[in-house]
Scaffold this active site. Structure first.
Site: not given
Ligand code: PAP
Length: 357
Positions: A91, A93, A96, A154, A244, A317
């Protein structure tokens, strides 16, 4: 079955098993799994966020599937000198960066009005090494992906084989980190959706406590970040360390850095033509999260035989500082203090360390 876009042909890629007909025999698979389970039975265990338990293996907490993936990567994955790995704690990035890296490396192949990212989610153009190595039994073969092959992981730096991480290997890593407070909030939302319905839900207070104690999949968070940070300090040509928050603040600056690092710097002419801004716009949260394919239109990522995550779950978000809506002052201070203490002397400035030191 996992499919990946093959940039040369803009076609779907069906992974094939290695070694000709090439199945690792079923008995061999069974023996492998029995050995794995015997080894896992000896490991310290704690509460998992998605599954019932996670296990501490080589300093990091991981589910059975992730440990299995680490072993398979070590035994069967053959890095190529031009491979580029996108690494991040959960979580921080990844989605993206997947979009940005794919769009940048393949910018000569696609035009932005009809780009594959508009038809498929970032997950489908970028294999997630940790679990895709074994999704298509016996072992997924990535050999015929065009260079540079792009993979996401990860896994902690020290959990990866030296064939990928040693300074002698020419593979590159892009690491993205994020304020741990935002990573925690994002992870709690994500994992509670994935959590087996047979298990009692995990409350936010419980997740907070586990996170602070380092107990969450791929954690401790701080060890993860520091592992890549130290490696990036030792071999800056091999590991690019991004944040990020910097990317949110100055996406074009960070994207140019990223492109140069990957060996595909933007030319002056491209810059004049606005290619950098086009890529930033294409990969923005606003654009990607509003695409049909990312709103629940069928796209998804398979993590295990049983767990498929729809694309929409990777977009929530997309903001810096959402933790303010969840953490009490006391909770905020607790995480910030851990961050400050853990990063002390490392030279890394992250999240609240900037303002509190
Ligand atoms: P993963 O670990 O499951 O791969 P990852 O993509 O790293 O997830 O992180 C998801 C976070 O990135 C979400 O943050 P949030 O929960 O705080 O909202 C998600 O909204 C955010 N995200 C996804 N795509 C983008 C994007 N294009 N730009 C900025 N943030 C994004």
């Amino acid at each position: 079955m996992a499919t990946y876009l093959l940039p040369d042909h803009d076609a779907c890629y069906n992974p094939k098993p290695i070694n000709g007909d090439n199945q690792i025999q079923t008995e061999e698979q069974e023996a492998y799994d029995q050995k794995l389970d015997a080894m896992i039975a000896t490991l310290p265990k704690n509460k998992g966020w998605r599954s019932q338990y996670i296990f501490r293996y080589k300093g990091f907490w991981a589910s059975r599937e992730v440990i299995r993936g680490q072993l398979l990567i070590g035994d069967h994955f053959h890095p190529q000198p031009t491979d580029i790995f996108l690494a991040a704690f959960m979580k921080c990035g990844t989605t993206w960066l997947k979009a940005l890296m794919f769009a940048t490396v393949n910018r000569q192949r696609y035009n932005f009005s009809d780009h594959p990212l508009l038809r498929t989610g970032p997950q489908s153009v970028f294999p997630f090494l940790d679990t895709h190595i074994f999704l298509d039994h016996p072992i997924t073969n990535f050999d015929h992906l065009p260079a540079p092959r792009l993979f996401a992981t990860h896994n902690a730096h020290s959990s990866l084989p030296t064939s990928m991480t040693s300074p002698a290997s020419t593979c590159k890593f892009v690491y993205v980190c994020r304020d741990p407070k935002d990573a925690l909030i994002s992870k709690w939302h994500f994992m509670r959706k994935l959590r087996s319905k047979e298990l009692p839900p995990i409350s936010f207070n419980e997740a907070f406590e586990l996170f602070c104690n380092g107990v969450s999949e791929y954690g401790p968070f701080w060890d993860h970040v520091l592992g890549y940070w130290k490696a990036s300090q030792e071999s800056p040509e091999k590991i690019l360390f991004l944040k990020y928050e910097d990317m949110k603040r100055e996406p074009t600056v960070e994207l140019k850095k990223l492109a140069a690092f990957m060996g595909t710097p933007f030319t002056e002419e491209e810059e004049k033509k606005g290619v950098v801004e086009e890529i930033v716009k294409l990969c923005s949260f606003e654009n990607l999260s509003n695409l049909e394919v990312n709103k629940g239109g069928g796209g998804g990522q398979k993590f295990t035989a049983k767990v498929v995550v729809e694309n929409r779950e990777f977009f929530r978000k997309g903001k810096v500082g959402d933790w303010e809506n969840y953490l009490t002052e006391e909770m905020k201070n607790r995480i910030d203090t851990i961050t400050i203490n853990r990063l002390k002397g490392s030279g890394l400035i992250m999240g609240a360390t900037k303002t509190l030191i």
